[in-house]
Design a protein around this motif. Sequence first.
Motif, PDB file in Angstrom:
ATOM      1  N   ASP A  96       0.812  -1.238  -0.008  1.00  9.29           N
ATOM      2  CA  ASP A  96      -0.231   0.074   0.031  1.00  9.29           C
ATOM      3  C   ASP A  96       1.098   1.406   0.258  1.00  9.29           C
ATOM      4  O   ASP A  96       0.681   2.292   0.609  1.00  9.29           O
ATOM      5  N   LYS A 147       3.350  -5.936   5.122  1.00  5.58           N
ATOM      6  CA  LYS A 147       2.135  -5.223   5.894  1.00  5.58           C
ATOM      7  C   LYS A 147       0.848  -5.801   6.005  1.00  5.58           C
ATOM      8  O   LYS A 147      -0.257  -5.431   6.243  1.00  5.58           O
ATOM      9  N   PRO A 180      -2.374  -8.640   4.822  1.00  5.12           N
ATOM     10  CA  PRO A 180      -3.462  -8.895   3.602  1.00  5.12           C
ATOM     11  C   PRO A 180      -4.305  -7.597   3.257  1.00  5.12           C
ATOM     12  O   PRO A 180      -4.427  -7.468   1.863  1.00  5.12           O
ATOM     13  N   THR A 181      -4.517  -6.752   4.006  1.00  6.22           N
ATOM     14  CA  THR A 181      -5.105  -5.558   3.920  1.00  6.22           C
ATOM     15  C   THR A 181      -4.338  -4.471   3.096  1.00  6.22           C
ATOM     16  O   THR A 181      -4.730  -3.922   1.930  1.00  6.22           O
ATOM     17  N   ALA A 182      -2.889  -4.762   3.240  1.00  2.61           N
ATOM     18  CA  ALA A 182      -2.234  -3.916   2.470  1.00  2.61           C
ATOM     19  C   ALA A 182      -2.129  -4.324   0.976  1.00  2.61           C
ATOM     20  O   ALA A 182      -2.089  -3.656  -0.022  1.00  2.61           O
ATOM     21  N   LEU A 210      -4.439  -6.101  -0.631  1.00  2.78           N
ATOM     22  CA  LEU A 210      -5.542  -5.700  -1.258  1.00  2.78           C
ATOM     23  C   LEU A 210      -5.574  -4.188  -1.846  1.00  2.78           C
ATOM     24  O   LEU A 210      -5.947  -3.934  -2.829  1.00  2.78           O
ATOM     25  N   LYS A 211      -4.973  -3.414  -0.964  1.00  3.69           N
ATOM     26  CA  LYS A 211      -5.087  -2.027  -1.342  1.00  3.69           C
ATOM     27  C   LYS A 211      -4.243  -1.956  -2.784  1.00  3.69           C
ATOM     28  O   LYS A 211      -4.427  -1.031  -3.367  1.00  3.69           O
ATOM     29  N   ALA A 271     -13.444 -11.411   9.782  1.00  2.50           N
ATOM     30  CA  ALA A 271     -12.237 -10.915   8.971  1.00  2.50           C
ATOM     31  C   ALA A 271     -12.344 -11.392   7.301  1.00  2.50           C
ATOM     32  O   ALA A 271     -11.964 -10.615   6.539  1.00  2.50           O
ATOM     33  N   GLY A 307     -15.021  -9.513   5.550  1.00  7.48           N
ATOM     34  CA  GLY A 307     -14.676  -8.178   5.604  1.00  7.48           C
ATOM     35  C   GLY A 307     -13.543  -8.073   4.195  1.00  7.48           C
ATOM     36  O   GLY A 307     -13.579  -7.150   3.399  1.00  7.48           O
ATOM     37  N   LEU A 308     -12.782  -9.033   4.140  1.00  7.10           N
ATOM     38  CA  LEU A 308     -11.773  -8.929   3.197  1.00  7.10           C
ATOM     39  C   LEU A 308     -12.358  -9.086   1.809  1.00  7.10           C
ATOM     40  O   LEU A 308     -12.222  -8.265   0.767  1.00  7.10           O
ATOM     41  N   THR A 367     -14.518  -5.776   0.994  1.00  3.33           N
ATOM     42  CA  THR A 367     -13.629  -4.797   0.792  1.00  3.33           C
ATOM     43  C   THR A 367     -13.165  -4.948  -0.645  1.00  3.33           C
ATOM     44  O   THR A 367     -12.994  -4.038  -1.448  1.00  3.33           O
TER      45      THR A 367
END
Lengths: 745, 308
Positions: free
Chosen positions: A563, A636, A638-640, A642-643, A676, A679-680, A683
């Motif tokens: 990200d 960082k 999995p959210t990073a 995906l971002k 979670a 949520g992934l 998003t």
Amino acid sequence: MSKSGNLDRRDFFKRSSALGLGTLMLGVSHELIANDKIDQIPLGWNSSIKANIPNRLTDMTHRLTKTALSGEHGRQMVYANWEFNEKNDPHLSDNAKYALAAMSVAQNAPLRIESGEIIVGSATLLESANHAIPLLGISSTSHTTLGFQNVLPIGYRGLLKKIENRLAQEGLDDKGVDLLKSMLTVLDAAQAWNNRNIALLEQQMISASEDEKKFIQNTISTLKRVPENPPANFREAVQSLWSMYAFQRLMGNWSGIGRIDEMLGSYLKQDLAKGTLNLGEAREILAHFWIKGCEWIGNTDAKGSGDAQFYQNIILGGINADGKEITNEVTYLVLDIIEELHISDFPTAVRVSKNTPERLFRRIAEVQRLGGGIVSVYDEAGIIDSLVKFGYPLEEARCFTNDGCWEILIPGKTKFWYSPMDSLVLLHSTLGLKDNNPSPDYPDFESLYAAYLKKLEEDIANLNRGIDGIYQGPDHPLAAMFVEGCIEKGLGYDNKGPKYNVMAIHYGGFADTANSLLVLKELVYEQKYLNLPEFCQILKNDWKDNEPLRKLIQNRFEFYGNDNNESDTMLQRVFNDYTEIVSRVKERNGIKRPAGISTFGRELEWLSKRKASPCGSKSDAVLATNFSPSPGTDKKGPTAVLKSYCKMDFTRVPNGAPVELKILPGSVEGEKGIAALVGLTKTFIKMGGFYLHIDVIDSATLIDAQRHPERYPNLPIRIAGWSARFTTLDKQWQDMIINRTQQIV
Amino acid sequence: MSSGKEGNISGLVFDIQRFSTHDGPGIRTTVFLKGCPLSCHWCHNPESQSPLPELFFSKTICIGCESCNQVCPHGMAREILSDNNLRKEKCGTCDLCAGTCPSKAIEMIGKIYTSNEIISEVEKDIPFYESSNGGITISGGEPLLQFDFTLDILKKAMQKKIHTILETSGYTSKKRLLKIVPYVDLFLWDIKASDEVLHRKLTVAPLKPILENLKLVDKAGTKMVLRLTVIPEVNMSKNHYENIATLYAELENVQGIELLKYHDFGISKAGKLGFQNPVVFNKPTDQDVQRIYEFFEKRNNKITIIKG
């Protein structure tokens, strides 16, 4: 009773003998019966995953599953061992030979029907499992989804009528007539095969108990109706779909299944409304379709890239041609079956959107949590947009499935293949790493980048020229009759008969290319830390005596997947330029060329051509898979990842670009874990992705499985678009998977 | 730490972890603040205890280039960092070695962030918080040790409609606690032991003010979850759980109890700080944990156990 709520064999037959006639006979109440022990590990799954697996299916079904997964059926497969003299007959056209081969196979291939199977019909020849047509010794078809959804509601007799009607009309040349006539013979062959299976069942009835006799009779009755006729109920629909699919397989073809819930949903709905079937019985029937899909496991001892690559893809959910959401009870039954039996041989992708029911989001997460990478998701809305942008009509775009792996296509209308290329070697070439001449010295970053793009353009132009001359035969009559366009035009499957003829252009290696470009830009041109010739020399020497510099680069740069603005922008630039170049030739000579981004495990094969790269990798480093970050560079979580991924505009890449997330089992335990995962996924949709694989796995388990494969006979793992049993991979592939598995605390 | 410009406060942070699923509901970002008044022997983030920056040295990552020795005032960076006694004796934590190490074998733990910088990082995952009822968790160490910093972050997070969780030992002044309560959606409150003598022995700190603070927060109407670290030889006693059950009944806003099984992931970190013989405890078994659940369920069926 062997387990609480499960039936033993005698009871199973007693109760299931009246299958389809309205009584609750499979014995197991379809309420949730959780396993008592939290750590019960059915079928050798990942023991670091703790979850309650519902136990709804009968003992018989579990037993048949275990046998199939053990590879017993696969090991018994044989090559065709009878005479087929027509092969060398010079008076016969290729299509006539094909038709006669189909008839010969139908009449001579070994049959296999196990006691207790609800859905029957086995593709028993080894040629088929090796992507070859039995008796003919030529390659079969794959990488498409045939039009089962078109033939199922009309049956073979409806298809026969279509072919006969077309023959009666004008406009077919001799070759077209030859093709359609061979299709008729192939349909006869399909019927002959069906009849042999009926005869075998009648044979089996002779020595069966009274209850078993009833059970077998039901199967016989079903086969007497389908796939010849439109199905009258859910069981017939499931059997019809399997029979059509199995005969294709018997002749060597590896089609995807497609939108099974859309195909079967209305039949189940009717049965439920009439009260002639309940959900538990329906689940049992559908589970047997899943068991059948495992019958090729074990057909070879050879290790390689895994044992489950027959492209048996299932698509769930999403909207239909009219824009209406089709999710129905079959959707949920499929997930129930995967959850309980943990069969990975039908990779399952769910088409999700902001309108996906909450229940479905939750069920996806509950199954993903068990590992195996079996269930993945497509961002439906974005994909439809990309297909329309590419030129498909909206109604057809809405019908999308994939080619059995994950590349997008329109089912029942498409001949598909793809050309895999590596973008990273073009950067190596730009830097002159391959030869002994001094490397070119670009005065600034922009001229370096322009030189790279020029090579990419030339590469793609060459590729397009090569594509211009493809798809000139053979006809593949059996596949052709399932694909819209072939009957109408009198042209075969590989001969531009299908409505859509696609050769997708796929490049991999972009993450490492972009990361390398970033390093060049910043280290060489901005910080002037070293000049380009120096850097190139270091790369030519594969970083020898320059380990500190290599480590410095790996640790000081935040690459794609973190990200980070700089690295993500660089990848965006490369992505946009690549997709723009490919889009210059959307179609030529009747062949469409949509862009895709993939590696499909060729990260290993490409090693021999790749050099060391500026991003810090040595020449033997196994680099990024598909469109995921390069292994070890995503720090960082999995959210990073995906971002970073979702910053791309995926409408530019209509054939697809997957991202893989590897999540530790500990991160997704319990209710929090489900929230979670949901949520992934949500998003991912919100931010506009393309295709998301989530595999719940830890490297400790993989390392243990590498050392003690006997403990993990059925540990499925996501590879690069398919799942396979980890223990069937050879060491190089296993190591690649282990190195790719993130460690997030 | 110090107050910077008005509305932008600095603090010392040793980790920011995105996709946290164990520090409250949903997908969260957990910010770990450095420094703690307690000294629990089982702490699995030993680098969280000192309020000052510290150096980690990971032998396994070291590539042997000796860049560190060349900048170290003593010329023996690796040797010093490997031994806690040598560190105390010689290391001035000048961070030149960390700055030059190419492989990050030497790493400075503890970086100064402003509250605005923290929020910039945290708000990156807002789309994920929204899809999962997640948010921000401030943890540590003891976040209330850097009170102004923590308060400012929570205020700003709340302004951005991010759900806020504070993970704390509860060891602070009542005045500060009441000041921060309006900005905390949920407290994750650790209770290491419920006997005064044992508490002092294990953590150094007294128990009484912690319990008083807990009741104060409860009275103010803020939700909390009681977190109990389970370490068999240390605090796993029926007496302890009796006390907890009694305490639970007195609280109106408690949402449940969470059991945290002791694990030894912190041992390697202790090694990186130069501790040659860190204390290792036995881990509780699944049966141990199951028995504790059953105890609470029998004792008072209104006690919610949050099982993750």
